[in-house]
Design an enzyme around this catalytic site. Structure first.
Site, PDB file in Angstrom:
ATOM      1  N   LYS A  83      10.727  -8.738 -30.896  1.00  0.00           N
ATOM      2  CA  LYS A  83      11.287  -9.962 -30.323  1.00  0.00           C
ATOM      3  C   LYS A  83      10.198 -10.650 -29.502  1.00  0.00           C
ATOM      4  O   LYS A  83       9.583 -10.040 -28.612  1.00  0.00           O
ATOM      5  CB  LYS A  83      12.479  -9.600 -29.440  1.00  0.00           C
TER       6      LYS A  83
HETATM    7  O1  G3P Z   1      19.944 -11.385 -26.051  1.00  0.00           O
HETATM    8  C1  G3P Z   1      19.833 -12.736 -25.861  1.00  0.00           C
HETATM    9  C2  G3P Z   1      21.114 -13.447 -25.473  1.00  0.00           C
HETATM   10  O2  G3P Z   1      22.166 -13.082 -26.296  1.00  0.00           O
HETATM   11  C3  G3P Z   1      21.420 -13.439 -24.010  1.00  0.00           C
HETATM   12  O3  G3P Z   1      22.729 -13.799 -23.715  1.00  0.00           O
HETATM   13  O4  G3P Z   1      24.617 -13.974 -22.136  1.00  0.00           O
HETATM   14  O5  G3P Z   1      22.327 -13.432 -21.245  1.00  0.00           O
HETATM   15  O6  G3P Z   1      22.864 -15.716 -22.082  1.00  0.00           O
HETATM   16  P1  G3P Z   1      23.161 -14.259 -22.212  1.00  0.00           P
END
Ligand code: G3P
Length: 217
Positions: A83
């Site tokens: 990633k």
């Molecule tokens: O892993 C990346 C993403 O899904 C993060 O989500 O909820 O931290 O905005 P969030």
């Protein structure tokens, strides 16, 4: 549409994998912090449980160190997906790593033109963050629709991995638009199976069945 779970919690991953619900896993440095264990151990354990891509994020910010860290992470297992953040150095590292056959997920995508660049750099997955755009009163789902259209216009093979999913409706809309993958937090993923009318209907069927006095076997 494939389902990935967005967590570094191995117990949650095992439960969802046992239920046959998982096509892959995404992690990020914040999720590793929450799990509070060595990253490489976590990634190795996840890769043992899940056959699909397991995203593990580099933390270097310059091209050469990103490539170096990405290759270290990819040594953990064949299904590690490196990633990389959507920066100029990240795109350069993406081009090189995918050129060498590595899986790459380009993350922190907030615009359609960023997604276009990631596809041109050969990304395996692009991760547009829906919830974080909604949080600032922008339309996260419109971004998914825009990227779908752009990728279809030019026949890019990069898969759209809808990320920062917060609600069941995000999953529904992403599927309607044609996102290739949704990465969903464990609680949201488990919540997708729930509907009050399912519970009510089942209660009624079981109550009526009991009244018949029958058994199936
Ligand atoms: O892993 C990346 C993403 O899904 C993060 O989500 O909820 O931290 O905005 P969030």
């Amino acid at each position: 549409m494939k389902f990935f779970v967005d967590t570094a919690d191995i117990a949650e991953i095992r439960e969802l994998a046992d239920a046959g619900l998982l096509d892959g896993v995404t992690t990020n440095p914040s999720l590793i912090m929450k799990a509070d264990r060595p990253m490489k151990d976590i990634v190795a354990e996840i890769c043992d449980v899940v056959d699909g891509p397991v995203s593990a994020e580099v933390t270097a910010t310059d091209y050469a160190s990103m490539v170096r860290e990405g290759k270290i992470l990819a040594e953990i297992a064949d299904n590690v997906c490196i990633k990389l953040p959507l920066t100029l150095d990240g795109l350069k590292a993406c081009k090189d790593l995918t050129g060498e056959g590595y899986l790459v997920n380009v993350t922190l995508c907030f615009s359609a033109v960023q997604a276009l660049l990631a596809a041109k750099a050969g990304a395996t997955f692009i991760s547009p963050f829906i919830g974080r755009l909604d949080d600032i009163n922008l339309d996260g789902m419109q971004l998914i629709a825009d990227i779908r259209r752009i990728y279809d216009n030019y026949e890019f093979e990069t898969e759209i991995l809808a990320a920062s999913i917060r609600t069941m409706n995000h999953v529904r809309e992403a599927a309607l638009i044609g996102a290739d993958v949704c990465t969903v937090p464990p609680a949201t993923l488990k919540g997708l199976v729930k509907h009050p009318l399912t519970d009510k209907g089942l209660d009624q069927f079981l109550a009526d069945w009991k009244k018949t006095g029958q058994t199936i076997g």
